[in-house]
Write a protein that holds these residues in place. Structure first.
Motif, PDB file in Angstrom:
ATOM      1  N   GLU A 133      -1.805   2.815   2.972  1.00 34.41           N
ATOM      2  CA  GLU A 133      -2.348   2.378   1.882  1.00 34.41           C
ATOM      3  C   GLU A 133      -3.128   3.233   0.878  1.00 34.41           C
TER       4      GLU A 133
ATOM      5  N   LYS B 160       4.244  -6.220  -2.866  1.00 37.12           N
ATOM      6  CA  LYS B 160       3.775  -6.477  -1.299  1.00 37.12           C
ATOM      7  C   LYS B 160       4.722  -7.420  -0.762  1.00 37.12           C
TER       8      LYS B 160
ATOM      9  N   ARG C 135       4.168   3.435   1.035  1.00 36.67           N
ATOM     10  CA  ARG C 135       3.137   2.614   1.326  1.00 36.67           C
ATOM     11  C   ARG C 135       3.150   2.357   2.949  1.00 36.67           C
TER      12      ARG C 135
END
Ligand code: ATP
Ligand code: MG
Lengths: 261, 222
Positions: A56, A73, A53
């Motif tokens: 994205e 996250k 990540r």
């Protein structure tokens, strides 16, 4: 160990949206050295950077170990990243830190105590054969040594997978060979799963057992490395193999002239 | 008649050093806060927040577009509020700090932006938090450039203190104006000029030396 399902990614540019990754499916088993090969601009870097990540993804799912990377996250994502090692073409070492401090950094981020960090850094520097350089700064090292530090940093926190973005592209052939041997050793000794991207067939041939070919953001071929060499199906794979054949035939011609004199 | 020279100069130098020191400290702290914020909130930065980025950027530009002497006058009420007076070295520190902060912010911003994004990505990839990246990667990597930039800024603050002397801040600047200009004391005028030159030189020398030492440590070949 690594599963990618339906991964897509596009960039918005002034010319409009360009699709860089298109519905990528991948499955890397534990202990594999999995190579992804493709020409420049095919989307290799974007793909590997989506896995932790740094980039994205627009859609799709990524699983590494039993962690669903795409569902994380904040602090949880950072925690997961601690177990995903990554090495880079330009090494990306910190100039302000010594070799020791560079390798210790991920362990400090992981919150380990000083004694544990010291033991672990020494152990890992020993593995990459840089024990005598622990107090040097990156600027005092050769390219190959820098990448060994990069590898040591990536391995320090005992990751479940190692991602490599063209880790040998800035190195000469001999150094490339030694780095590839090191990665092979690490794979064997630690059973570490390695996913690497490359545009060099030699790299694929030398250390990978499984491979995928990426072409304009799509995986167009997967299988064993042998299959790629003996039965290339995709256009990209055929172009790569053709380049090798052309080199070989030219060499035969040169050697032929030499023999004739 | 000239016996007062040393006493006046000593007092002036003391006030100037006092103002330069504290103004620099506060301006650097404010400048770091603004400079770091503006870098990390940039699109694609460590903590992207384009709206915040825009607000801080506009604030910096607005303050920077005002001439220093006007800024000081504008800030006089604030000095009065914080230190109870708008005269003297302590009051000047308030104006000087705030006036210099946006300038420092831009210098700090430029230094931090020089740090290779690859290094920041590597730190992200090992799971470092934004806080860790700022204080363990961004600032240490930019340190020699930061020190060079701060040197420029502290010298500018030294010049500012001399200007502030014209409107009642005290220090060598006010000495030069009160005695050198208004009372034709050329000895005092030249002495203050000489001291300011020496002061600026030593700040420059200290900054260069520190930056070079760090660079030599990091980039020496052995
Ligand atoms: N930030 C970005 N904004 C817009 N387009 C981008 C961005 N990053 C990459 N691209 C585009 O995405 C495509 C794939 O890029 P990527 O870096 O993944 O290719 P690559 O296969 O790694 O190539 P190389 O072998 O040259 O490193 C390219 O066409 C590139 O121009
Ligand atoms: Mg690439």
């Amino acid at each position: 160990m690594i599963t990618v399902e339906g991964l897509s990614k596009s960039y918005n540019t002034v010319q409009g949206s360009i699709q860089v990754l298109d519905n990528i499916q991948l499955n890397v088993r534990k202990g594999d050295i999995f190579g992804i090969i493709g020409f420049s601009g095919a989307g290799k870097s974007t793909l590997i950077r989506c896995l932790n990540r740094l980039e994205e993804p627009d859609t799709g799912r990524i699983l590494i170990g039993d962690e669903e990377i795409t569902a994380l996250k904040g602090a949880a994502l950072r925690k997961a990243r601690q177990k995903i090692g990554m090495i880079f073409q330009q090494f990306n070492l910190l100039d302000a830190k010594t070799v020791y401090q560079n390798v210790a950094f991920p362990l400090e981020v992981g919150g380990y105590d000083k004694a544990h960090i010291r033991t672990r850094v020494r152990e890992i520097l020993d593995l990459v054969q840089l024990s005598d350089k622990e107090n040097s700064y990156p600027s005092q090292l050769s390219g190959g040594q820098k990448q060994r530090v990069g590898i040591a940093r990536a391995l320090a926190n005992d990751p479940t997978v190692l991602l490599s973005d063209e880790a040998t592209s800035a190195l000469d052939p001999e150094t490339t060979y030694s780095i590839l041997e090191l990665l092979k050793d690490i794979n064997r000794q630690l059973g570490l799963t390695i996913l690497l991207i490359t545009h060099e067939l030699d790299v694929l041939q030398h250390i990978c057992n499984q491979m995928a070919v990426i072409e304009k953001g799509r995986i167009v071929e997967t299988g064993t490395v042998d299959k790629l060499f003996f039965n290339p199906e995709s256009q990209t794979a055929q172009r790569f193999i053709n380049i090798i054949h052309q080199y070989q035939s030219r060499r035969f011609a040169v050697e032929g002239v030499g023999a004739g004199i | 008649m000239k016996d007062d020279l040393y006493e006046l100069l000593l007092e002036g130098l003391g006030q100037t050093l006092y103002m330069v020191f504290w103004s620099s400290i506060f301006a650097i702290l404010l400048g770091l806060a603004l400079g770091i914020s503006v870098v990390v909130t940039e699109r694609g930065g460590i903590l992207p927040a384009p709206a915040v980025h825009k607000v801080i950027g506009t604030f910096i530009n607005t303050v920077r577009s005002l001439p220093f002497i006007i800024l000081i006058v504008l800030l006089l009420p604030l000095s009065r509020l914080i230190v109870g007076t708008s005269l003297g070295p302590t009051a000047a520190i308030v104006s000087l700090s705030i006036a210099a902060a946006p300038f420092l912010a831009r210098i700090i911003e430029n230094s931090l932006k020089e740090v290779d994004t690859g290094k920041i990505e590597a730190a992200k990839a090992i799971g470092a938090s934004p806080f860790t990246i700022i204080f363990r990667v961004l600032i240490p990597e930019a340190l020699p450039a930061l020190i060079r930039g701060l040197t420029i800024a502290v010298i500018a603050i030294t010049e500012f203190t001399a200007v502030a002397g014209a409107i009642g801040a005290g220090g060598l600047g006010s000495l030069a104006i009160r005695f050198g200009y208004q009372r034709f004391r050329e000895d005092i005028l030249f002495a203050t000029v000489l001291i300011i030159i020496l002061l600026v030189q030593s700040i420059q020398w200290t900054g260069d030396y520190t930056a070079k030492r760090i660079e030599r440590k990091r980039f020496k070949m052995d």
